[in-house]
Design a protein around this motif. Structure first.
Motif, PDB file in Angstrom:
ATOM      1  N   ALA A 117      13.538  11.326  -2.505  1.00  0.00           N
ATOM      2  CA  ALA A 117      14.771  10.650  -2.897  1.00  0.00           C
ATOM      3  C   ALA A 117      15.594  10.321  -1.662  1.00  0.00           C
ATOM      4  O   ALA A 117      15.687  11.134  -0.737  1.00  0.00           O
ATOM      5  N   PRO A 118      16.214   9.125  -1.632  1.00  0.00           N
ATOM      6  CA  PRO A 118      17.062   8.744  -0.498  1.00  0.00           C
ATOM      7  C   PRO A 118      18.394   9.466  -0.529  1.00  0.00           C
ATOM      8  O   PRO A 118      18.928   9.774  -1.604  1.00  0.00           O
ATOM      9  N   ALA A 119      18.951   9.732   0.653  1.00  0.00           N
ATOM     10  CA  ALA A 119      20.272  10.344   0.789  1.00  0.00           C
ATOM     11  C   ALA A 119      21.258   9.287   1.278  1.00  0.00           C
ATOM     12  O   ALA A 119      20.866   8.294   1.889  1.00  0.00           O
ATOM     13  N   PRO A 120      22.559   9.473   1.039  1.00  0.00           N
ATOM     14  CA  PRO A 120      23.545   8.464   1.433  1.00  0.00           C
ATOM     15  C   PRO A 120      23.594   8.175   2.931  1.00  0.00           C
ATOM     16  O   PRO A 120      24.017   7.088   3.331  1.00  0.00           O
ATOM     17  N   ASP A 121      23.164   9.127   3.770  1.00  0.00           N
ATOM     18  CA  ASP A 121      23.255   8.915   5.217  1.00  0.00           C
ATOM     19  C   ASP A 121      22.046   8.184   5.792  1.00  0.00           C
ATOM     20  O   ASP A 121      21.947   7.995   7.004  1.00  0.00           O
ATOM     21  N   GLY A 122      21.101   7.749   4.947  1.00  0.00           N
ATOM     22  CA  GLY A 122      19.938   7.018   5.429  1.00  0.00           C
ATOM     23  C   GLY A 122      18.705   7.865   5.635  1.00  0.00           C
ATOM     24  O   GLY A 122      17.625   7.325   5.912  1.00  0.00           O
ATOM     25  N   SER A 123      18.823   9.180   5.506  1.00  0.00           N
ATOM     26  CA  SER A 123      17.641  10.041   5.525  1.00  0.00           C
ATOM     27  C   SER A 123      17.079  10.127   4.108  1.00  0.00           C
ATOM     28  O   SER A 123      17.582   9.477   3.194  1.00  0.00           O
ATOM     29  N   PHE A 124      16.026  10.929   3.908  1.00  0.00           N
ATOM     30  CA  PHE A 124      15.511  11.139   2.557  1.00  0.00           C
ATOM     31  C   PHE A 124      14.972  12.553   2.423  1.00  0.00           C
ATOM     32  O   PHE A 124      14.641  13.212   3.423  1.00  0.00           O
ATOM     33  N   PHE A 125      14.915  13.022   1.185  1.00  0.00           N
ATOM     34  CA  PHE A 125      14.409  14.357   0.877  1.00  0.00           C
ATOM     35  C   PHE A 125      13.012  14.257   0.284  1.00  0.00           C
ATOM     36  O   PHE A 125      12.698  13.300  -0.428  1.00  0.00           O
ATOM     37  N   VAL A 126      12.194  15.266   0.572  1.00  0.00           N
ATOM     38  CA  VAL A 126      10.858  15.372  -0.010  1.00  0.00           C
ATOM     39  C   VAL A 126      10.706  16.768  -0.599  1.00  0.00           C
ATOM     40  O   VAL A 126      10.947  17.766   0.079  1.00  0.00           O
ATOM     41  N   LEU A 149       6.885   7.389  -2.829  1.00  0.00           N
ATOM     42  CA  LEU A 149       6.266   8.515  -2.125  1.00  0.00           C
ATOM     43  C   LEU A 149       4.764   8.483  -2.317  1.00  0.00           C
ATOM     44  O   LEU A 149       4.269   8.362  -3.442  1.00  0.00           O
ATOM     45  N   GLY A 150       4.032   8.597  -1.197  1.00  0.00           N
ATOM     46  CA  GLY A 150       2.587   8.735  -1.233  1.00  0.00           C
ATOM     47  C   GLY A 150       2.154  10.116  -0.779  1.00  0.00           C
ATOM     48  O   GLY A 150       2.986  11.013  -0.566  1.00  0.00           O
ATOM     49  N   GLU A 151       0.856  10.294  -0.613  1.00  0.00           N
ATOM     50  CA  GLU A 151       0.314  11.599  -0.233  1.00  0.00           C
ATOM     51  C   GLU A 151       0.804  12.056   1.127  1.00  0.00           C
ATOM     52  O   GLU A 151       1.059  13.241   1.346  1.00  0.00           O
ATOM     53  N   ASP A 152       0.938  11.125   2.078  1.00  0.00           N
ATOM     54  CA  ASP A 152       1.368  11.504   3.422  1.00  0.00           C
ATOM     55  C   ASP A 152       2.343  10.505   4.035  1.00  0.00           C
ATOM     56  O   ASP A 152       2.535  10.481   5.246  1.00  0.00           O
ATOM     57  N   SER A 153       2.951   9.668   3.199  1.00  0.00           N
ATOM     58  CA  SER A 153       3.887   8.670   3.713  1.00  0.00           C
ATOM     59  C   SER A 153       4.874   8.251   2.635  1.00  0.00           C
ATOM     60  O   SER A 153       4.687   8.536   1.448  1.00  0.00           O
ATOM     61  N   VAL A 154       5.919   7.572   3.077  1.00  0.00           N
ATOM     62  CA  VAL A 154       6.919   6.991   2.183  1.00  0.00           C
ATOM     63  C   VAL A 154       7.047   5.514   2.514  1.00  0.00           C
ATOM     64  O   VAL A 154       7.104   5.141   3.690  1.00  0.00           O
ATOM     65  N   ARG A 155       7.061   4.682   1.480  1.00  0.00           N
ATOM     66  CA  ARG A 155       7.391   3.270   1.673  1.00  0.00           C
ATOM     67  C   ARG A 155       8.796   3.051   1.143  1.00  0.00           C
ATOM     68  O   ARG A 155       9.068   3.240  -0.030  1.00  0.00           O
ATOM     69  N   TRP A 156       9.680   2.658   2.042  1.00  0.00           N
ATOM     70  CA  TRP A 156      11.077   2.438   1.687  1.00  0.00           C
ATOM     71  C   TRP A 156      11.425   1.001   2.055  1.00  0.00           C
ATOM     72  O   TRP A 156      11.587   0.676   3.222  1.00  0.00           O
ATOM     73  N   VAL A 172       5.590  16.066  -4.056  1.00  0.00           N
ATOM     74  CA  VAL A 172       5.603  15.609  -5.452  1.00  0.00           C
ATOM     75  C   VAL A 172       6.717  14.611  -5.727  1.00  0.00           C
ATOM     76  O   VAL A 172       6.630  13.835  -6.673  1.00  0.00           O
ATOM     77  N   SER A 173       7.782  14.627  -4.919  1.00  0.00           N
ATOM     78  CA  SER A 173       8.910  13.755  -5.214  1.00  0.00           C
ATOM     79  C   SER A 173       9.708  13.499  -3.946  1.00  0.00           C
ATOM     80  O   SER A 173       9.717  14.325  -3.028  1.00  0.00           O
ATOM     81  N   SER A 231       0.821  -1.209   0.000  1.00  0.00           N
ATOM     82  CA  SER A 231       0.000   0.000   0.000  1.00  0.00           C
ATOM     83  C   SER A 231       0.858   1.264   0.000  1.00  0.00           C
ATOM     84  O   SER A 231       1.787   1.412   0.798  1.00  0.00           O
ATOM     85  N   VAL A 232       0.531   2.190  -0.942  1.00  0.00           N
ATOM     86  CA  VAL A 232       1.120   3.533  -0.976  1.00  0.00           C
ATOM     87  C   VAL A 232      -0.012   4.491  -1.341  1.00  0.00           C
ATOM     88  O   VAL A 232      -0.176   4.865  -2.504  1.00  0.00           O
ATOM     89  N   PRO A 233      -0.845   4.907  -0.370  1.00  0.00           N
ATOM     90  CA  PRO A 233      -1.991   5.768  -0.685  1.00  0.00           C
ATOM     91  C   PRO A 233      -1.569   7.095  -1.318  1.00  0.00           C
ATOM     92  O   PRO A 233      -0.631   7.735  -0.864  1.00  0.00           O
ATOM     93  N   GLY A 234      -2.257   7.474  -2.390  1.00  0.00           N
ATOM     94  CA  GLY A 234      -1.957   8.737  -3.059  1.00  0.00           C
ATOM     95  C   GLY A 234      -0.566   8.773  -3.647  1.00  0.00           C
ATOM     96  O   GLY A 234       0.155   9.769  -3.509  1.00  0.00           O
TER      97      GLY A 234
END
Length: 299
Positions: free
Chosen positions: A150-159, A125-132, A147-148, A107-110
């Motif tokens: 992307a994962p970062a090398p340190d284990g965080s991610f950008f939105v 990326l969904g409307e209010d969540s990320v499935r990683w 809208v988009s 499940s990835v709503p929206g």
């Protein structure tokens, strides 16, 4: 230190950040058998900097899907392990085998965006969540109209968010690590390379704004084909060496550029490209929603 695999892997990222592809390729060559893709990466860098045979993007065949209607609602597709693919639909992420059978649905709503991390794990990326991978991460409440991602090398991610365009950094627990406004007319994609540099695609101008990991500006690249900027930049992928795969929404072509904006190769207009998924090296898929076809590509 020049023979130490850990140092050499770190050196590839340093040379990437310094825009020194020749030294990056040399570090991969020195890695040799210590890195499973070292030789292939070194050769790809030489191809994509004009110091070897130029890349030639060629269709390798259609995915064996009996019902063409199955692909028309697909928003994005990226290659998976063993010749499989991940498909993003309106409310979920599907894992499709090489034979066209759906192996798993999550499940990835929206649903909004799909990309791969450095290990080939999908981030959706969904409307209010990320499935990683197996983790479902709730986005901070401050993020609206994402809208988009992307994962970062340190284990965080950008939105990347629309409205008042803004870039957020989020940790694996879903907590905000800060945000900055970004000067984009139409935010389309955020992508991150192995050195932690951030790439922001503007759909209206055909530009990609590149920042360091600290958000210091590096450069702005205007993607140009046939003497004009892309009239509609719809999708973007960044490979391990900072080269750019973009989709021109006007011509429906997938285009490969260097990190400085030099056009290297195109899928041409024989195959309609609505979205492209790429692991940055071997595997590439091109989605044609109108015809209901998913193509395998190679170079």
């Amino acid at each position: 230190m020049a023979n130490d695999p850990d140092w050499l892997e770190a050196a590839t990222r340093v040379y990437l950040a310094l825009d020194r592809p020749g030294q990056e390729a040399e570090a991969y060559l020195q890695l040799g058998r210590a890195h499973p893709e070292a030789m292939a990466r070194a050769m790809a860098i030489l191809e994509r900097t004009g110091n070897g045979p130029r890349p030639d993007l060629q269709p390798l065949g259609r995915w064996p899907i009996a019902d063409k209607k199955a692909l028309r609602p697909v928003l994005a597709a990226v290659p998976g392990p063993g010749g499989s693919a991940y498909l993003l639909v309106e409310d979920g992420l599907q894992h499709m085998g090489a034979d066209g059978r759906i192996l798993k649905v999550e499940s990835v709503p929206g649903a909004r965006d799909l990309t791969l991390d450095a290990s080939g794990t999908p981030l959706a990326l969904g409307e209010d969540s990320v499935r990683w991978g197996d983790a479902a991460i709730r986005l901070p409440a401050a993020i609206s109209k994402p809208v988009s991602a992307a994962p970062a090398p340190d284990g965080s991610f950008f939105v990347l968010a629309r409205g008042e365009p803004r870039l957020f950094r989020v940790n694996r627990k879903g907590a905000s690590m800060g945000s900055v406004p970004v000067a984009l007319d139409e935010p389309v994609r955020v992508r991150v390379d192995a050195a932690g540099r951030i790439y922001l695609a503007d759909g209206d101008t055909g530009q990609v704004r590149i920042y360091g990991a600290d958000m210091a500006p590096v450069r702005t690249v205007t993607l140009v084909e046939a003497g004009r900027p892309l009239r509609r930049l719809e999708d973007l992928t960044v490979d391990f060496a900072g080269n750019l795969m973009a989709v021109d929404g006007s011509t429906k072509e997938a285009l490969l550029f260097t990190g400085a904006g030099q056009l290297l190769a195109s899928t041409g207009q024989g195959v309609r490209a609505d979205a492209v998924g790429w692991d940055g090296l071997h595997a590439m898929v091109v989605l044609d929603r109108r015809e209901g076809v998913l193509w395998r590509y190679g170079s």
